[in-house]
Design an enzyme around this catalytic site. Structure first.
Site, mmCIF file in Angstrom:
data_model
loop_
_atom_site.group_PDB
_atom_site.id
_atom_site.type_symbol
_atom_site.label_atom_id
_atom_site.label_comp_id
_atom_site.label_asym_id
_atom_site.label_seq_id
_atom_site.Cartn_x
_atom_site.Cartn_y
_atom_site.Cartn_z
ATOM 1 N N THR A 27 0.864 -1.181 0.000
ATOM 2 C CA THR A 27 0.000 0.000 0.000
ATOM 3 C C THR A 27 0.902 1.233 0.000
ATOM 4 O OG1 THR A 27 -0.009 0.116 2.390
ATOM 5 C CG2 THR A 27 -1.784 -1.130 1.373
ATOM 6 N N VAL A 82 7.560 -2.629 6.949
ATOM 7 C CA VAL A 82 7.497 -1.166 7.024
ATOM 8 C C VAL A 82 8.131 -0.579 5.766
ATOM 9 C CG1 VAL A 82 8.224 0.864 8.331
ATOM 10 C CG2 VAL A 82 7.534 -1.224 9.540
ATOM 11 N N LYS A 83 7.341 0.283 5.107
ATOM 12 C CA LYS A 83 7.826 0.873 3.858
ATOM 13 C C LYS A 83 8.427 2.241 4.177
ATOM 14 C CE LYS A 83 5.673 0.669 -0.727
ATOM 15 N NZ LYS A 83 4.417 0.948 -1.423
ATOM 16 N N CYS A 84 9.710 2.399 3.871
ATOM 17 C CA CYS A 84 10.404 3.668 4.116
ATOM 18 C C CYS A 84 10.846 4.256 2.776
ATOM 19 C CB CYS A 84 11.651 3.440 4.973
ATOM 20 S SG CYS A 84 11.303 2.907 6.650
#
Ligand code: G3P
Length: 221
Positions: A27, A82-84
């Site tokens: 997402t 976790v998207k960074c």
């Protein structure tokens, strides 16, 4: 190749997951905005809808805030990645979260060197955006090939997750190159499973079956 659904539509996730097609979901804030509802409810539904990795993106700019946010996002479930963003702060957060056992997807990758740095920072996934590069007149899949070649020279555990996929040819080329994963909008996945010859073939089988039934009342499979 892992197939992720690039969406915040929990209904679509459930539907394709029932077919056994999904290894997870990705997402981003724009996809969540499209769903309009409370993002916490939407993220909860998506994480519950699939067993595989679900990438949820941080929205902070400073690494300390990203780390805190990443830890909060992990509370949605053990399958949260976790998207960074591919920034200096994003890499600091990637390093800290990865060292803590939290998997990180480094997003918005547009060059081989960015992918190399994300791998060094411990990313589980690097996400090159092929469609956006194509839109800008560059070669998105060429970038994927270069990143795969570069990472194969070393022993990084980082997987290449082809993102910003716009059509089935992107997917076929990603698989041909040996990319470990691709994230597909539902419309692209839908196009992959359809073929006009499948539709016309099925239509003619069904109409012949109806004719056969008319000639043999009561017959059935
Ligand atoms: O998940 C991020 C990426 O896939 C975005 O795609 O179509 O907005 O370039 P797009």
């Amino acid at each position: 190749m892992k197939i992720f659904l690039d969406t915040a539509d929990a209904g679509a996730v459930r539907s394709y997951n029932e077919m056994g097609l999904l290894d997870g979901v990705t997402t981003n804030p724009s996809l969540l905005y499209r769903e309009r509802g409370d993002p916490r409810r939407v993220m909860r539904e998506i994480v519950d809808a699939v067993e595989g990795d679900v990438s949820l993106e941080v929205v902070s700019a400073a690494h300390g805030d990203m780390i805190e946010e990443g830890r909060r996002l992990r509370e949605y479930g053990p399958n949260v990645v976790v998207k960074c963003p591919m920034t200096a702060e994003g890499l600091r957060a990637c390093r800290a979260l990865s060292a803590d056992g939290v998997p990180v997807n480094v997003t918005l990758v547009f060059s081989p060197n960015q992918a190399l740095l994300a791998a060094k920072a411990g990313a589980k996934y690097v996400s090159p955006f092929v469609g956006r590069l194509d839109d800008a007149g560059h070669d998105g899949m060429g970038l994927v090939a270069r990143i795969l070649g570069l990472l194969a020279n070393y022993d990084y555990a980082t997987e290449v997750l082809v993102a910003s996929v716009r059509h089935p040819i992107h997917v076929a080329r990603a698989a041909g190159l040996g990319a470990q994963a691709a994230t597909l909008p539902p419309a692209v996945l839908e196009k992959m499973l359809r073929h006009p010859l499948t539709d016309s073939g099925l239509e003619s089988f069904m109409s012949d079956w109806e004719r056969l039934k008319a000639e043999n009342p009561g017959a059935g499979p």
